[in-house]
Design an enzyme around this catalytic site. Structure first.
Site, mmCIF file in Angstrom:
data_model
loop_
_atom_site.group_PDB
_atom_site.id
_atom_site.type_symbol
_atom_site.label_atom_id
_atom_site.label_comp_id
_atom_site.label_asym_id
_atom_site.label_seq_id
_atom_site.Cartn_x
_atom_site.Cartn_y
_atom_site.Cartn_z
ATOM 1 N N ASP A 95 -3.203 -0.673 -6.786
ATOM 2 C CA ASP A 95 -3.229 -0.667 -5.338
ATOM 3 C C ASP A 95 -3.399 -1.861 -4.626
ATOM 4 O O ASP A 95 -3.922 -2.646 -5.063
ATOM 5 C CB ASP A 95 -4.339 0.689 -4.763
ATOM 6 C CG ASP A 95 -4.138 1.146 -3.561
ATOM 7 O OD1 ASP A 95 -3.053 1.184 -2.907
ATOM 8 O OD2 ASP A 95 -4.919 2.040 -3.278
ATOM 9 N N ASP B 52 0.786 -1.184 0.048
ATOM 10 C CA ASP B 52 -0.123 -0.041 -0.120
ATOM 11 C C ASP B 52 0.952 1.154 0.009
ATOM 12 O O ASP B 52 0.647 2.224 1.078
ATOM 13 C CB ASP B 52 -0.956 -0.055 1.364
ATOM 14 C CG ASP B 52 -2.050 1.051 1.233
ATOM 15 O OD1 ASP B 52 -2.285 1.659 0.379
ATOM 16 O OD2 ASP B 52 -2.618 1.214 2.303
ATOM 17 N N HIS C 23 -2.997 -1.475 6.688
ATOM 18 C CA HIS C 23 -3.089 -0.365 7.722
ATOM 19 C C HIS C 23 -2.531 -0.880 8.967
ATOM 20 O O HIS C 23 -2.940 -0.417 10.073
ATOM 21 C CB HIS C 23 -4.376 0.272 7.706
ATOM 22 C CG HIS C 23 -4.613 1.407 6.499
ATOM 23 N ND1 HIS C 23 -5.630 2.413 6.360
ATOM 24 C CD2 HIS C 23 -3.631 1.631 5.522
ATOM 25 C CE1 HIS C 23 -5.463 3.093 5.161
ATOM 26 N NE2 HIS C 23 -4.264 2.622 4.694
ATOM 27 N N GLU D 142 -2.904 10.258 -1.156
ATOM 28 C CA GLU D 142 -3.880 9.333 -1.077
ATOM 29 C C GLU D 142 -4.205 9.045 0.376
ATOM 30 O O GLU D 142 -5.626 9.201 0.527
ATOM 31 C CB GLU D 142 -3.114 8.153 -1.733
ATOM 32 C CG GLU D 142 -4.774 7.065 -2.237
ATOM 33 C CD GLU D 142 -4.812 6.203 -1.062
ATOM 34 O OE1 GLU D 142 -5.863 5.385 -1.222
ATOM 35 O OE2 GLU D 142 -3.974 6.220 -0.302
ATOM 36 N N GLU D 143 -3.387 8.974 1.171
ATOM 37 C CA GLU D 143 -3.913 8.343 2.509
ATOM 38 C C GLU D 143 -4.443 9.576 3.250
ATOM 39 O O GLU D 143 -3.894 10.772 3.274
ATOM 40 C CB GLU D 143 -2.675 7.890 3.205
ATOM 41 C CG GLU D 143 -1.965 6.572 2.525
ATOM 42 C CD GLU D 143 -2.887 5.281 2.783
ATOM 43 O OE1 GLU D 143 -4.160 5.290 3.090
ATOM 44 O OE2 GLU D 143 -2.340 4.169 2.253
#
Length: 407
Positions: free
Chosen positions: A250, A150, A350, A200-201
């Protein structure tokens, strides 16, 4: 009828060699498309030594260097952006930065999207993209999150795709120019563009305001007119209008991904990736441990790392594009999208466990080859050889129309 032609000047190969007929839908959606013959698949696979960029066990590899915490605005991210700029500069691509500042839950932060274009003169761009930043965590040890899937691995895959295809891209661009252009213009109809998104995060919890900072800003910039309307050009021409398709990678790099088609309008393009995987597998080029004659039995074997990545599309089934990611601003503005993301997400998503141990090198290499073949066919790429034979008059006529030159 045997005709001698400078095929590479026109980017098309003999239909007698082609394993798959040219999809009819591509005549309208993608006129540059050309099937790569089975005999040329080994040449495609050998364009790079895959380990050079992708072997995360080698400290000097690009993927190994990407596996560091790199949240938006960090010194680590800036260092990796420099790594990417150096890589594409060496390949001779045009380099642009979309730099800006935006408000976040932690105050104003700097962001910078990286845009690499092989041939900026081409009418259209096939856009491949991934996000470079890793998620920000404020406390230790979570702040050591490296986002291996990621999206360090997807970023490295795109580096390899550019490295591999640049010679073929160079050859096609030069041949089309020498032939006087195509599609009624002086340049190529389409070329390749690669974007590494920043931001993006989410910095905290994912919301419409705390997420995809870079993609939203880039689309906003690309929606600005680049020429003033006139009696002969009444429409506002924008950079975004030059994007034929966006392919977003992704959450890739772990074994056994499950990839679905989210948008019916690009189902045909999704199928091109499925077909690329199948052809490479049957050719014995996709997996070192699986010879071509064993691939058919392996690709549907539950639990095997070499199982097919893709869920076959079913007529009438609509998965829907419910995943929020960098593609959303593009979808909202009419850009067709193929979203290569595993669903369900990896179990390490995550978490601090999304590190090097989550990755599978053969899987990452397979991704590089699949994307390499799908892009090569989409853009009508071929090795820079001098000539080949045609024995199909329809192919000859199609080539003549596409190139605006005489055989």
């Amino acid at each position: 009828m045997l005709v001698r032609a400078l095929v590479v000047a026109l980017g098309l190969w003999s239909a007698a060699e082609a394993t798959r007929p040219r999809p009819k839908i591509l005549a309208r959606k993608n006129p540059t498309y050309s099937t790569l013959s089975d005999s040329l698949l080994p040449a495609l696979a050998d364009l790079t030594v895959l380990d050079t960029i992708l072997d995360f066990n080698a400290p000097a590899s690009a993927l190994s260097r990407l596996l560091i915490p790199r949240p938006a605005g960090s010194a680590n991210l800036t260092s990796l952006q420099s790594l990417l700029v150096a890589h594409f500069d060496r390949l001779g691509w045009t380099i642009e930065r979309d730099s800006f500042e935006a408000s976040t839950p932690y105050g104003v932060k700097p962001f910078s999207n990286l845009i690499f274009t092989h041939d900026p003169d081409a009418k259209r761009r096939l856009l491949l993209a991934a996000h470079l930043d890793s998620k920000f965590f404020p406390t230790h040890p979570a702040d050591q999150f490296v986002g291996a899937t990621d999206s360090a691995a997807p970023c490295a895959v795109l580096m390899d795709v550019a490295e591999a295809l640049t010679p073929w891209l160079d050859a096609r661009r030069d041949r089309i120019k020498a032939a006087g252009g195509e599609e009624g213009g002086e340049h190529q109809g389409e070329s390749l563009q690669i974007v590494y998104f920043d931001g993006e995060e989410a910095f905290k919890d994912w919301t419409h305001t705390d997420s995809i900072y870079g993609a939203k800003h880039l689309v906003k910039e690309w929606l600005k007119p680049v020429r003033t309307p006139s009696p002969t050009t009444p429409k506002h021409h924008t950079t975004l209008s030059r994007i034929s398709h966006l392919v977003l990678l992704d959450l890739l790099g772990a074994p056994n991904p499950v990839i679905r088609s989210f948008y019916p309008s690009t189902g045909w393009f999704f199928d091109e990736f499925v077909h690329a995987e199948d052809r490479l597998g049957h050719a014995g080029l996709l997996w070192d441990a699986v010879p071509g004659d064993q691939y058919a039995a392996t690709k549907s074997k539950v639990g095997a790392n070499e199982r097919s990545f893709f869920v076959e599309r079913v007529s009438g089934q609509n998965v829907g594009g419910g995943i929020e990611d960098d593609h959303l601003p593009f979808v909202e503005n009419g850009v067709p999208v193929v979203h290569l993301i595993t669903l369900p997400f990896p179990s390490v998503w995550h978490t601090i466990k999304d590190d090097v141990t989550a990755l599978d090198l053969p899987t990452i290499k397979a991704w590089a080859l699949i994307v390499r073949l799908a892009v090569a066919e989409y853009l009508g790429l071929a090795p820079p050889s001098k000539a080949t034979d045609f024995d199909d008059e329809q192919d000859i006529e199609r080539t003549r129309r596409r190139s605006n030159s005489e055989l």
